[in-house]
Scaffold this active site. Structure first.
Site, PDB file in Angstrom:
ATOM      1  N   GLU A  19      -4.715   3.657  -8.672  1.00  0.00           N
ATOM      2  CA  GLU A  19      -5.740   4.547  -8.124  1.00  0.00           C
ATOM      3  C   GLU A  19      -5.739   5.760  -9.046  1.00  0.00           C
ATOM      4  OE1 GLU A  19      -6.008   6.989  -4.136  1.00  0.00           O
ATOM      5  OE2 GLU A  19      -5.983   4.832  -3.711  1.00  0.00           O
ATOM      6  N   GLU A  28       0.779  -0.573  -5.437  1.00  0.00           N
ATOM      7  CA  GLU A  28      -0.181   0.519  -5.604  1.00  0.00           C
ATOM      8  C   GLU A  28       0.477   1.689  -6.332  1.00  0.00           C
ATOM      9  OE1 GLU A  28      -3.544   2.749  -2.980  1.00  0.00           O
ATOM     10  OE2 GLU A  28      -1.592   2.515  -2.038  1.00  0.00           O
ATOM     11  N   HIS A  75       0.877  10.730  -3.036  1.00  0.00           N
ATOM     12  CA  HIS A  75      -0.248  10.546  -2.125  1.00  0.00           C
ATOM     13  C   HIS A  75      -1.041  11.845  -2.135  1.00  0.00           C
ATOM     14  CE1 HIS A  75      -2.058   9.343   1.899  1.00  0.00           C
ATOM     15  NE2 HIS A  75      -2.275   8.323   1.093  1.00  0.00           N
ATOM     16  N   ASP A  85      -0.720   5.522  -7.241  1.00  0.00           N
ATOM     17  CA  ASP A  85      -1.716   6.601  -7.162  1.00  0.00           C
ATOM     18  C   ASP A  85      -1.394   7.640  -8.229  1.00  0.00           C
ATOM     19  OD1 ASP A  85      -2.787   5.348  -4.986  1.00  0.00           O
ATOM     20  OD2 ASP A  85      -2.066   6.777  -3.507  1.00  0.00           O
ATOM     21  N   HIS A  90       0.858  -1.188   0.000  1.00  0.00           N
ATOM     22  CA  HIS A  90       0.000   0.000   0.000  1.00  0.00           C
ATOM     23  C   HIS A  90       0.894   1.237   0.000  1.00  0.00           C
ATOM     24  CE1 HIS A  90      -3.475   2.461   0.782  1.00  0.00           C
ATOM     25  NE2 HIS A  90      -2.901   2.976   1.862  1.00  0.00           N
ATOM     26  N   ASN A  91       0.543   2.260  -0.801  1.00  0.00           N
ATOM     27  CA  ASN A  91       1.383   3.464  -0.925  1.00  0.00           C
ATOM     28  C   ASN A  91       2.837   3.067  -1.197  1.00  0.00           C
ATOM     29  OD1 ASN A  91      -0.871   5.005  -0.413  1.00  0.00           O
ATOM     30  ND2 ASN A  91      -0.352   5.441   1.701  1.00  0.00           N
TER      31      ASN A  91
END
Length: 154
Positions: free
Chosen positions: A104, A55, A70, A57, A25-26
């Site tokens: 994302e 991930e 982020h 983003d 995650h991240n």
């Protein structure tokens, strides 16, 4: 680390949904999720450590270039292209099983098209563009079938 954990000791021919997948995650963050640096090298690190789902983003960046960071924080921004090139370089060094890009997406249509172009350009034949009927998870391909492939989930 236990050397036995580096070997696969199970049937990898079942549908993908039958497995737990090591996920990050991240992935791009080198520290906390408010102020830290975003770094493409973080993808190299986690992929070599056995992670199979990373991930990404994505946000609109300057000059039509999508960036990874982020959102709504003070984390630094890196180019999507650099992230994709790093993933391409390190995805299969330690492990042939598929890598899932968990994207994302916060981008405009114009920059989404740029992301699609980079995915095709950078990953080439490794990019799995087959579509699956997700209505029946038993029809999903297996990790064995997808060796050396990059999957995209958005």
């Amino acid at each position: 680390s236990n050397p036995l954990h580096r070997e696969v000791h199970q049937d990898m021919g079942q549908p993908l949904c039958h497995y737990f997948i090591a996920s990050s995650h991240n992935t791009y963050l080198s520290g906390d999720q408010l102020l830290s640096q975003s770094r493409a090298e973080m993808y190299a690190r986690v992929l070599q450590a056995g992670c199979r789902c990373v991930e990404v983003d994505c946000w609109d960046g300057p000059d039509g270039e999508p960036v990874v960071h982020h959102g709504y924080t003070l984390t630094s921004k890196i180019l999507f292209r650099d992230v994709a090139e790093t993933i391409n370089k390190y995805a299969f060094i330690k492990n042939e099983f598929p890598v899932i890009l968990s994207i994302e997406n916060h981008c405009s249509i114009q920059q989404q098209k740029k992301i699609a172009q980079y995915l095709k350009e950078i990953f080439g034949d490794k990019l799995d563009v087959s579509s699956v009927n997700t209505g029946d998870p038993r029809q999903l391909p297996s990790p064995q079938d997808l060796k050396g492939k990059i999957l995209v989930k958005v």
